[in-house]
Design a protein around this motif. Structure first.
Motif, PDB file in Angstrom:
ATOM      1  N   ALA A  65       0.810  -1.053   0.016  1.00 18.98           N
ATOM      2  CA  ALA A  65       0.030   0.037  -0.039  1.00 18.98           C
ATOM      3  C   ALA A  65       0.878   1.352   0.118  1.00 18.98           C
ATOM      4  O   ALA A  65       0.391   2.322  -0.778  1.00 18.98           O
ATOM      5  N   ARG A  66       1.898   1.191   0.705  1.00 16.95           N
ATOM      6  CA  ARG A  66       3.045   2.237   0.551  1.00 16.95           C
ATOM      7  C   ARG A  66       3.426   2.647  -0.700  1.00 16.95           C
ATOM      8  O   ARG A  66       3.461   3.807  -1.098  1.00 16.95           O
ATOM      9  N   GLU A  67       3.561   1.707  -1.338  1.00 16.24           N
ATOM     10  CA  GLU A  67       4.261   1.766  -2.825  1.00 16.24           C
ATOM     11  C   GLU A  67       3.128   2.618  -3.807  1.00 16.24           C
ATOM     12  O   GLU A  67       3.547   3.454  -4.335  1.00 16.24           O
ATOM     13  N   ARG A  68       2.038   1.984  -3.476  1.00 15.32           N
ATOM     14  CA  ARG A  68       0.846   2.644  -4.349  1.00 15.32           C
ATOM     15  C   ARG A  68       0.750   4.062  -3.900  1.00 15.32           C
ATOM     16  O   ARG A  68       0.378   5.047  -4.480  1.00 15.32           O
ATOM     17  N   ALA A  69       0.727   4.356  -2.500  1.00 20.60           N
ATOM     18  CA  ALA A  69       0.559   5.788  -2.074  1.00 20.60           C
ATOM     19  C   ALA A  69       1.752   6.550  -2.723  1.00 20.60           C
ATOM     20  O   ALA A  69       1.341   8.042  -2.907  1.00 20.60           O
ATOM     21  N   LEU A  93      -8.902   0.299   1.190  1.00 19.21           N
ATOM     22  CA  LEU A  93     -10.026  -0.756   1.761  1.00 19.21           C
ATOM     23  C   LEU A  93      -9.554  -2.018   1.962  1.00 19.21           C
ATOM     24  O   LEU A  93      -9.923  -2.886   3.059  1.00 19.21           O
ATOM     25  N   ALA A  94      -9.061  -2.588   0.945  1.00 15.98           N
ATOM     26  CA  ALA A  94      -8.874  -4.091   1.068  1.00 15.98           C
ATOM     27  C   ALA A  94      -7.960  -4.739   1.993  1.00 15.98           C
ATOM     28  O   ALA A  94      -8.221  -5.761   2.496  1.00 15.98           O
ATOM     29  N   GLU A  95      -6.916  -3.835   2.529  1.00 19.50           N
ATOM     30  CA  GLU A  95      -5.866  -4.019   3.362  1.00 19.50           C
ATOM     31  C   GLU A  95      -6.174  -3.490   4.615  1.00 19.50           C
ATOM     32  O   GLU A  95      -5.445  -3.546   5.628  1.00 19.50           O
ATOM     33  N   HIS A  96      -6.977  -2.642   4.661  1.00 15.54           N
ATOM     34  CA  HIS A  96      -7.422  -1.743   5.806  1.00 15.54           C
ATOM     35  C   HIS A  96      -6.144  -0.763   6.293  1.00 15.54           C
ATOM     36  O   HIS A  96      -5.654  -0.788   7.345  1.00 15.54           O
ATOM     37  N   ALA A  97      -5.380  -0.542   5.121  1.00 14.63           N
ATOM     38  CA  ALA A  97      -4.249   0.292   5.093  1.00 14.63           C
ATOM     39  C   ALA A  97      -4.181   1.651   5.230  1.00 14.63           C
ATOM     40  O   ALA A  97      -5.108   2.192   4.211  1.00 14.63           O
ATOM     41  N   ILE A  98      -3.520   2.339   5.832  1.00 11.69           N
ATOM     42  CA  ILE A  98      -3.486   3.651   5.806  1.00 11.69           C
ATOM     43  C   ILE A  98      -2.057   4.386   5.570  1.00 11.69           C
ATOM     44  O   ILE A  98      -1.017   3.909   6.319  1.00 11.69           O
ATOM     45  N   GLU A  99      -1.722   5.205   4.712  1.00  6.10           N
ATOM     46  CA  GLU A  99      -0.618   5.821   4.343  1.00  6.10           C
ATOM     47  C   GLU A  99      -0.557   7.201   4.429  1.00  6.10           C
ATOM     48  O   GLU A  99      -1.553   7.884   3.771  1.00  6.10           O
ATOM     49  N   ARG A 121      -3.765   6.405  15.358  1.00  4.96           N
ATOM     50  CA  ARG A 121      -4.921   7.017  15.746  1.00  4.96           C
ATOM     51  C   ARG A 121      -6.015   6.971  14.574  1.00  4.96           C
ATOM     52  O   ARG A 121      -7.380   6.641  14.867  1.00  4.96           O
ATOM     53  N   MET A 122      -5.877   7.213  13.358  1.00  2.86           N
ATOM     54  CA  MET A 122      -6.795   7.191  12.063  1.00  2.86           C
ATOM     55  C   MET A 122      -7.262   5.585  12.100  1.00  2.86           C
ATOM     56  O   MET A 122      -8.464   5.413  11.824  1.00  2.86           O
ATOM     57  N   GLY A 123      -6.207   4.651  12.142  1.00  4.29           N
ATOM     58  CA  GLY A 123      -6.742   3.262  12.182  1.00  4.29           C
ATOM     59  C   GLY A 123      -8.027   2.944  13.109  1.00  4.29           C
ATOM     60  O   GLY A 123      -8.361   1.805  12.617  1.00  4.29           O
ATOM     61  N   GLN A 124      -7.839   3.301  14.299  1.00  5.90           N
ATOM     62  CA  GLN A 124      -8.799   2.896  15.296  1.00  5.90           C
ATOM     63  C   GLN A 124     -10.237   3.269  14.539  1.00  5.90           C
ATOM     64  O   GLN A 124     -10.940   2.563  14.630  1.00  5.90           O
ATOM     65  N   ALA A 125     -10.395   4.443  14.004  1.00  3.13           N
ATOM     66  CA  ALA A 125     -11.496   4.891  13.315  1.00  3.13           C
ATOM     67  C   ALA A 125     -11.967   3.744  12.345  1.00  3.13           C
ATOM     68  O   ALA A 125     -12.822   3.577  12.136  1.00  3.13           O
ATOM     69  N   PHE A 126     -10.779   3.795  11.596  1.00  5.90           N
ATOM     70  CA  PHE A 126     -11.337   3.069  10.319  1.00  5.90           C
ATOM     71  C   PHE A 126     -11.438   1.534  10.622  1.00  5.90           C
ATOM     72  O   PHE A 126     -12.407   0.747   9.796  1.00  5.90           O
ATOM     73  N   SER A 127     -10.806   1.144  11.628  1.00  2.00           N
ATOM     74  CA  SER A 127     -11.149  -0.495  11.964  1.00  2.00           C
ATOM     75  C   SER A 127     -12.501  -0.587  12.472  1.00  2.00           C
ATOM     76  O   SER A 127     -13.366  -1.713  12.051  1.00  2.00           O
ATOM     77  N   GLU A 128     -13.233   0.395  12.873  1.00  2.68           N
ATOM     78  CA  GLU A 128     -14.845   0.520  13.188  1.00  2.68           C
ATOM     79  C   GLU A 128     -15.557   0.839  12.098  1.00  2.68           C
ATOM     80  O   GLU A 128     -16.614   1.311  12.214  1.00  2.68           O
ATOM     81  N   ARG A 129     -14.987   1.197  10.824  1.00  2.00           N
ATOM     82  CA  ARG A 129     -15.520   1.605   9.449  1.00  2.00           C
ATOM     83  C   ARG A 129     -16.326   2.938   9.776  1.00  2.00           C
ATOM     84  O   ARG A 129     -17.373   3.439   8.996  1.00  2.00           O
TER      85      ARG A 129
END
Length: 169
Positions: A65-69, A93-99, A121-129
């Motif tokens: 995901a980092r390479e794509r970002a 979305l497919a990997e629940h990845a944030i960069e 911190r962003m990941g916490q909200a995203f994991s809960e959609r």
């Protein structure tokens, strides 16, 4: 080989309609307004990009995901700002990845640990959609960093160098 095939299926299972469900048009509009409001306070540029899955060319070669970002950072011209202080918020979305990918002018002021903490911190909200909450939080934190390091001078107006509208794919 099985791991690669499983990853490909996971990414191909999701498509643009999943991205639009996660980030519906009303949210796009609100995020665009938040980016514009943020950029009135500093000279930086913020772009948001949300993708359902990686393109096949990335999956076949095992790209991250980092390479794509980083690629999108270039394609969306986030690197091409006057003060080299653009930042891309990328969500896969497919990997629940944030960069978070920041240009060199901004990156020299922000230690890697601070970027990692923001992402966590962003990941916490995203994991809960709660995508809007996570993206709003990211915008607030990025705005604070940009205001701290690249504030507008009194009476100076922000020259918008990049579109404020999130990119959905």
């Amino acid at each position: 080989m099985f791991k690669t095939l499983r990853r490909i299926l996971k990414h191909r299972w999701l498509d643009e309609s999943d991205t639009h469900r996660a980030v519906p048009p009303a949210m796009v509009k609100r995020l665009m307004q938040r980016v514009a409001a943020s950029e009135k306070r500093h000279s930086g540029e913020i772009r948001i990009c949300v993708e359902a899955g990686l393109p096949m060319s990335y999956l076949w070669r095992g790209a991250t995901a980092r390479e794509r970002a980083v690629t999108l950072f270039g394609k969306l011209r986030v690197w091409d700002t006057e003060h080299n202080n653009g930042v891309l918020v990328y969500l896969l979305l497919a990997e629940h990845a944030i960069e978070l990918v920041a240009d060199r002018g901004l990156n020299q002021h922000v230690p890697p640990a601070e970027w990692r903490a923001m992402t966590r911190r962003m990941g916490q909200a995203f994991s809960e959609r709660r995508f809007e909450d996570g993206l709003t939080q990211a915008l607030e934190e990025l705005s604070a960093v940009l205001v701290r390091h690249f504030p507008l001078a009194e009476g100076e107006q922000h020259h918008n160098e990049l579109p404020d509208r999130p990119v959905l794919g």
